[in-house]
Design an enzyme around this catalytic site. Structure first.
Site, PDB file in Angstrom:
ATOM      1  N   CYS A   1     -37.633  17.828   9.147  1.00  0.00           N
ATOM      2  CA  CYS A   1     -38.017  17.901   7.732  1.00  0.00           C
ATOM      3  C   CYS A   1     -38.045  16.523   7.077  1.00  0.00           C
ATOM      4  O   CYS A   1     -38.936  16.214   6.286  1.00  0.00           O
ATOM      5  CB  CYS A   1     -37.083  18.845   6.970  1.00  0.00           C
ATOM      6  SG  CYS A   1     -35.323  18.487   7.166  1.00  0.00           S
TER       7      CYS A   1
ATOM      8  N   HIS B   1     -31.889  20.673   4.766  1.00  0.00           N
ATOM      9  CA  HIS B   1     -33.346  20.619   4.636  1.00  0.00           C
ATOM     10  C   HIS B   1     -33.773  19.635   3.549  1.00  0.00           C
ATOM     11  O   HIS B   1     -33.175  19.565   2.484  1.00  0.00           O
ATOM     12  CB  HIS B   1     -33.903  22.002   4.304  1.00  0.00           C
ATOM     13  CG  HIS B   1     -35.393  22.047   4.234  1.00  0.00           C
ATOM     14  ND1 HIS B   1     -36.201  21.674   5.290  1.00  0.00           N
ATOM     15  CD2 HIS B   1     -36.249  22.382   3.221  1.00  0.00           C
ATOM     16  CE1 HIS B   1     -37.474  21.801   4.935  1.00  0.00           C
ATOM     17  NE2 HIS B   1     -37.526  22.217   3.691  1.00  0.00           N
TER      18      HIS B   1
END
Length: 216
Positions: free
Chosen positions: A165, A106
């Site tokens: 992301c 992430h």
């Protein structure tokens, strides 16, 4: 994807080197890696905002090194960038906890605004990187001589999948810079729209072609 056509070089741009396997990440539903984000940061620094000396884009590789070294060593990475003299500093945060290996799952964006004495954290996945961010900000406050800076949560569109992301980070960078150039502050910046998120991969592919690179 490292075996993709021998992983030939797709584009060399200043310190960035994109290979065909990196470019392929822009075509699919794939998580963007360090190389793509580093390239985009360098493109902004060298091409778009080359005369904006108060803005600094810190590459993901340098950010990761800062997170992993002792506080006494942080200056080795930030001092050559004249980070203490910059008004706005952009960091792409990754949740990778392994010092000598690329990876993670992430990305989020952290920006220091010296005029506001604040760090703004933009996370497209429900504060997934909050703990990492708080720890990192603690280090940066001392390294960047901004002990009074507060950590604020920035407005960030939440991703609708598990792989965008990095795209959200790049689109948020664009929005933050627009706000900074307009008002000299980050406060009040609005999140990127879904149509902008959806079009960002193609935009970067076209950018690579315009710079003389190849995408296949």
């Amino acid at each position: 994807m490292s075996s993709y056509r021998g992983d030939q070089v797709a584009l060399s741009f200043h310190e960035s080197c994109l290979r065909l396997s990196d470019v392929e990440l822009l075509k699919g539903p794939f998580w963007l890696n360090d190389q793509i984000i580093s390239f985009y940061f360098e493109y902004l620094e060298k091409q778009i905002y080359k005369n904006e000396d108060d803005i600094l884009f810190v590459s993901p590789e340098v950010t990761q090194c800062i997170r992993m070294v002792s506080e006494a060593e942080v200056g080795v990475f930030l001092d050559p960038l004249r980070a203490r003299q910059r008004a706005f500093i952009f960091f792409a945060l990754n949740d990778n906890q392994i010092a000598d290996r690329a990876g993670g799952s992430h990305w989020s964006l952290l920006v220091l605004s010296r005029p506001e004495r604040a760090f703004y954290h933009f996370d497209s996945s429900h504060h997934s990187n909050s703990d990492i961010c708080r720890q990192f900000v603690g280090v940066l406050k001392r390294a960047l001589d901004c002990p009074e800076a507060q950590l604020r949560t920035g407005d960030c569109l939440q991703q609708s999948n598990g792989y965008d992301c990095g795209v959200h980070v790049l689109c948020t960078v664009d929005k933050v810079i627009q706000q900074v150039r307009k008002s000299g502050r980050i406060e009040g910046v609005k999140s990127a729209r879904y149509d902008v998120i959806r079009g960002k991969r193609e935009e970067i592919l076209n950018m690579i072609i315009e710079l003389g690179g190849r995408i296949n």
